[in-house]
Design an enzyme around this catalytic site. Structure first.
Site, mmCIF file in Angstrom:
data_model
loop_
_atom_site.group_PDB
_atom_site.id
_atom_site.type_symbol
_atom_site.label_atom_id
_atom_site.label_comp_id
_atom_site.label_asym_id
_atom_site.label_seq_id
_atom_site.Cartn_x
_atom_site.Cartn_y
_atom_site.Cartn_z
ATOM 1 N NE ARG A 1 -124.233 80.905 144.591
ATOM 2 C CZ ARG A 1 -124.989 82.084 145.103
ATOM 3 N NH1 ARG A 1 -124.210 82.888 144.165
ATOM 4 N NH2 ARG A 1 -125.486 81.691 145.691
ATOM 5 C CG ASP A 2 -121.339 86.908 145.831
ATOM 6 O OD1 ASP A 2 -120.617 87.624 145.447
ATOM 7 O OD2 ASP A 2 -122.627 87.123 147.170
#
Length: 166
Positions: free
Chosen positions: A149-150
């Protein structure tokens, strides 16, 4: 909510992790923590990145998320050469912070590399090659059921040999 920088004392020069790591110069900060360049202490020294995340303000679900992220990141770090090595995760009660020790990527992050270095600005072949390596790493971790994620240029780091890592 104050930034992580505001919630921590100046850490430069301090010994942490039972005297095994000496914190060096400030590198950057984000929403969760502050990153310093550090080095191992002992007969053989090696550069490391030290991310310090103040516990103050962390909700229980954020702490679990962070612990899980470090656990899974350590699990996949040997799957592909473009995955950052995390050496340790510590809970420093005296400091009131969580500490992540990882490999130090001397060339900084992808954002800085593609937008500020004259030899890489507009070099589409270089940028494509870097992103192909990142996509290969993402595929390798997706193949074992883990998702990153991110993902953004600020969170892709460049080793001294030019290898991008997530």
């Amino acid at each position: 909510m104050s930034s992580a920088v505001d919630r921590l004392p100046n850490m430069e020069g301090r010994l942490i992790c039972d005297g095994k790591i000496r914190i060096g110069s400030y590198v950057a900060h984000g929403g969760w923590g502050v990153v310093y360049k550090g080095e191992t202490v002992g007969p053989v020294t090696a550069p490391v990145a030290v991310k310090i995340i103040p516990r103050q303000g962390l909700k229980p679900h954020q702490l679990r998320l962070l612990e899980n992220e470090v656990y899974y990141h350590q699990k996949v770090s040997q799957v592909h050469k473009s995955i950052l090595d995390i050496h340790g995760f510590y809970d420093d009660e005296e400091l009131g912070a969580l500490i992540i020790i990882s490999e130090y990527c001397s060339e900084g992050d992808m954002f800085k590399t593609i937008f500020t270095y004259e030899d890489t600005i507009g070099e589409t072949n270089y940028i494509k090659n870097q992103f192909i390596q990142i996509l290969d790493a993402l595929q390798a971790i997706h193949d074992i059921g883990i998702f990153r994620r991110d993902l953004k240029p600020d969170n892709i780091f460049i080793r001294g040999d030019g290898t991008p890592v997530i």
